[in-house]
Design an enzyme around this catalytic site. Structure first.
Site, PDB file in Angstrom:
ATOM      1  N   LYS A   1     -46.642 -33.059  45.708  1.00 19.51           N
ATOM      2  CA  LYS A   1     -46.523 -34.435  45.196  1.00 19.51           C
ATOM      3  C   LYS A   1     -45.350 -34.576  44.221  1.00 19.51           C
ATOM      4  O   LYS A   1     -44.824 -35.670  44.029  1.00 19.51           O
ATOM      5  CB  LYS A   1     -47.849 -34.889  44.564  1.00 19.51           C
ATOM      6  CG  LYS A   1     -48.329 -34.052  43.416  1.00 19.51           C
ATOM      7  CD  LYS A   1     -49.743 -34.432  43.023  1.00 19.51           C
ATOM      8  CE  LYS A   1     -50.266 -33.483  41.945  1.00 19.51           C
ATOM      9  NZ  LYS A   1     -51.678 -33.651  41.680  1.00 19.51           N
TER      10      LYS A   1
ATOM     11  N   ASP B   1     -29.300 -27.631  74.271  1.00 18.71           N
ATOM     12  CA  ASP B   1     -29.081 -28.575  73.187  1.00 18.71           C
ATOM     13  C   ASP B   1     -30.456 -28.828  72.558  1.00 18.71           C
ATOM     14  O   ASP B   1     -31.464 -28.880  73.274  1.00 18.71           O
ATOM     15  CB  ASP B   1     -28.509 -29.882  73.766  1.00 18.71           C
ATOM     16  CG  ASP B   1     -27.604 -30.578  72.782  1.00 18.71           C
ATOM     17  OD1 ASP B   1     -27.534 -30.127  71.626  1.00 18.71           O
ATOM     18  OD2 ASP B   1     -26.968 -31.572  73.165  1.00 18.71           O
ATOM     19  N   GLU B   2     -30.494 -28.958  71.259  1.00 21.29           N
ATOM     20  CA  GLU B   2     -31.802 -29.122  70.591  1.00 21.29           C
ATOM     21  C   GLU B   2     -32.469 -30.445  70.940  1.00 21.29           C
ATOM     22  O   GLU B   2     -33.673 -30.614  70.716  1.00 21.29           O
ATOM     23  CB  GLU B   2     -31.663 -28.973  69.066  1.00 21.29           C
ATOM     24  CG  GLU B   2     -31.122 -30.179  68.297  1.00 21.29           C
ATOM     25  CD  GLU B   2     -29.627 -30.381  68.474  1.00 21.29           C
ATOM     26  OE1 GLU B   2     -28.976 -29.556  69.142  1.00 21.29           O
ATOM     27  OE2 GLU B   2     -29.098 -31.381  67.935  1.00 21.29           O
TER      28      GLU B   2
ATOM     29  N   GLY C   1     -18.797 -28.667  72.103  1.00 27.08           N
ATOM     30  CA  GLY C   1     -17.542 -29.331  72.457  1.00 27.08           C
ATOM     31  C   GLY C   1     -16.389 -28.344  72.559  1.00 27.08           C
ATOM     32  O   GLY C   1     -15.514 -28.489  73.420  1.00 27.08           O
TER      33      GLY C   1
HETATM   34  C1  LIG Z   1     -25.077 -29.378  62.409  1.00 28.86           C
HETATM   35  S1  LIG Z   1     -25.298 -27.720  62.905  1.00 28.86           S
HETATM   36  C2  LIG Z   1     -25.869 -27.849  64.573  1.00 28.86           C
HETATM   37  C3  LIG Z   1     -24.776 -28.150  65.509  1.00 28.86           C
HETATM   38  C4  LIG Z   1     -25.277 -28.517  66.865  1.00 28.86           C
HETATM   39  O1  LIG Z   1     -26.455 -28.620  67.118  1.00 28.86           O
HETATM   40  C5  LIG Z   1     -24.347 -28.796  67.916  1.00 28.86           C
HETATM   41  O2  LIG Z   1     -24.785 -29.167  68.998  1.00 28.86           O
HETATM   42  C6  LIG Z   1     -22.899 -28.625  67.690  1.00 28.86           C
HETATM   43  O3  LIG Z   1     -22.177 -29.060  68.783  1.00 28.86           O
HETATM   44  P1  LIG Z   1     -20.597 -29.012  68.748  1.00 28.86           P
HETATM   45  O4  LIG Z   1     -20.169 -29.775  69.972  1.00 28.86           O
HETATM   46  O5  LIG Z   1     -20.148 -29.663  67.480  1.00 28.86           O
HETATM   47  O6  LIG Z   1     -20.159 -27.590  68.807  1.00 28.86           O
END
Ligand SMILES: CSCCC(=O)C(=O)COP(=O)(O)O
Length: 411
Positions: free
Chosen positions: A100, A177-178, A361
């Site tokens: 809290k 990708d997350e 990228g």
């Molecule tokens: C903010 S850290 C995580 C970066 C990420 O999840 C990601 O997909 C980065 O992609 P990028 O194209 O910038 O290499």
């Protein structure tokens, strides 16, 4: 109220940075120590019983950092909480030190000092730096990880093709990708099976097998079973959205011997915790200290250079948490976001060789496609290992040359 028996060996000491009136600091600190352990805003008879009083927090220090013209001060206060109040879960740790209290105005949790007895109640990484390197057969150089980009909406065949393109570049790992949650076209199980077959096919030809870090998704109650299944099917690692799912979820996976693959901790949502300088929890705690305790083998965090950044001081503290000698194995850092081949010498300089070069990228955006994108990173690693400037190495390495032409070097 003060617990005289408690020593730093049996207490977790939390340091907060807050703003208040100078003459109120002592009462504020005492209020936190009591309020988060045995008391509340008014006197409670039960709190005076000696058995209860043993669980009381204790004020360890108050330091004024800055006097403000408006009459208030910025101060740091240290509060020790008895380990006996906790039960080896992140829920108990976080709710005790910043439950809290996190809602009580301008206050930020800056440091957590934990005795070994408490640290050992958490699992820590199952593999750590050496274990991950062994599994991937990659020693004495940074690992290269490609991030799957544009997954949702692709059929399994298209996904396999995209995995193959990345693996052809020789990368050690391809991670989801997350944000890849949909199972409309392919479940994580389908992907693990299909990518493993593709990785085998490429390895027979090239001698290098790329591992797949699959995004562990689904309802919390199903995650452990799914993690075991994915590991059994041939996943190379599990990508986990740690902050969204919770540190205890990861700790459960790390404790389970049947989840026999490394865990990649993704930082998504963490900025909501550490983003403000005056509120929340410091980035190095969120992305370093707690990730290691929970059992991350690779810790992804925003790099100092890219599109989403973390400052150098916070990064240094974070690295200290990931690598310091201690009860748990060290974690491989993966500074991420906006990483491209020209940054490799800088990354070596800032992080050393125990490092994951993690790029989305910077691999897919290569003019020659993802396979050339991966190769450009290995060209850059070769150059650094041989003490050759990247521009020089690029002369007879087309993948690196094209990457430098497109993205250049950092200034
Ligand atoms: C903010 S850290 C995580 C970066 C990420 O999840 C990601 O997909 C980065 O992609 P990028 O194209 O910038 O290499």
């Amino acid at each position: 109220m003060v617990n005289q028996d408690s020593s730093p060996r049996d207490a977790v000491v939390a340091t907060y940075r807050l703003r208040d009136r100078k003459d109120k600091l002592e009462a504020r600190a005492e209020g936190i120590a009591v309020g988060l352990t045995i008391g509340t805003w008014t006197d409670l008879p039960a709190a005076r019983k000696s058995e209860v009083a043993k669980h009381c927090g204790r004020v360890e220090g108050i330091r004024v950092l800055e006097e403000r013209p408006e009459g208030d001060v910025v101060a740091e206060i240290d509060i020790a909480y008895p380990v006996a109040n906790l039960n080896g879960t992140f829920a108990s740790l976080l709710v005790t030190v910043f439950g809290k209290l996190s809602m009580d105005g301008e206050i930020r949790l800056e440091r957590l000092q934990m005795p070994d007895s408490l640290v050992r109640q958490f699992p820590g990484p199952k593999f750590g730096v050496e274990g991950v390197r062994q599994r991937l057969g990659a020693y004495h150089r940074p690992l290269v990880m490609s991030i799957f980009k544009a997954c949702a909406g692709l059929t399994l065949d298209e996904l396999v093709e995209a995995f193959g393109e990345q693996a052809e570049g020789g990368v050690d790992l391809v991670k989801d990708d997350e944000i890849f949650f949909t199972e409309a076209y392919a479940t994580p199980e389908d992907r693990v099976r299909a990518y493993a077959a593709k990785a085998d096919e490429i390895a027979q030809r090239t001698g290098r097998r790329t591992a797949y870090a699959v995004n562990l998704t689904g309802p919390v109650h199903s995650l452990r079973e799914r993690a075991r299944r994915l590991a059994e099917l041939g996943a190379g690692a599990l990508l986990v959205n740690v902050v969204a799912y919770g540190y205890d979820v990861v700790a459960d996976l790390a404790r389970d011997p049947e989840v026999h693959v490394p865990i990649l901790a993704h930082p998504a949502v963490s900025g909501a915790l550490y983003g403000s300088p005056n509120y929340g929890i410091a980035a190095d705690i969120v992305l370093g200290q707690l990730m290691r305790l929970a059992g991350a083998d690779i810790g992804i965090f925003p790099s100092m250079y890219g599109s989403v950044t973390l400052g150098r001081e916070a990064t240094d503290r974070l690295l200290q948490h990931l690598r310091a000698e201690g009860a748990h194995k060290p974690v491989l850092p993966a500074p991420s976001a906006g990483i491209y081949p020209g940054l490799v010498p800088r990354l070596y300089q800032d992080f050393g060789v125990d490092l994951v070069l993690n790029a989305g990228g910077g691999i897919h955006g290569h003019p020659g496609g993802a396979r050339m994108g991966g190769r450009a990173f290995f060209d850059a690693i070769w150059a650094v290992e041989h003490g050759v400037p990247l521009e020089e190495a690029a002369k007879d390495r087309p993948a690196l040359r094209q990457a430098l032409e497109k993205w250049g070097m950092p200034s």
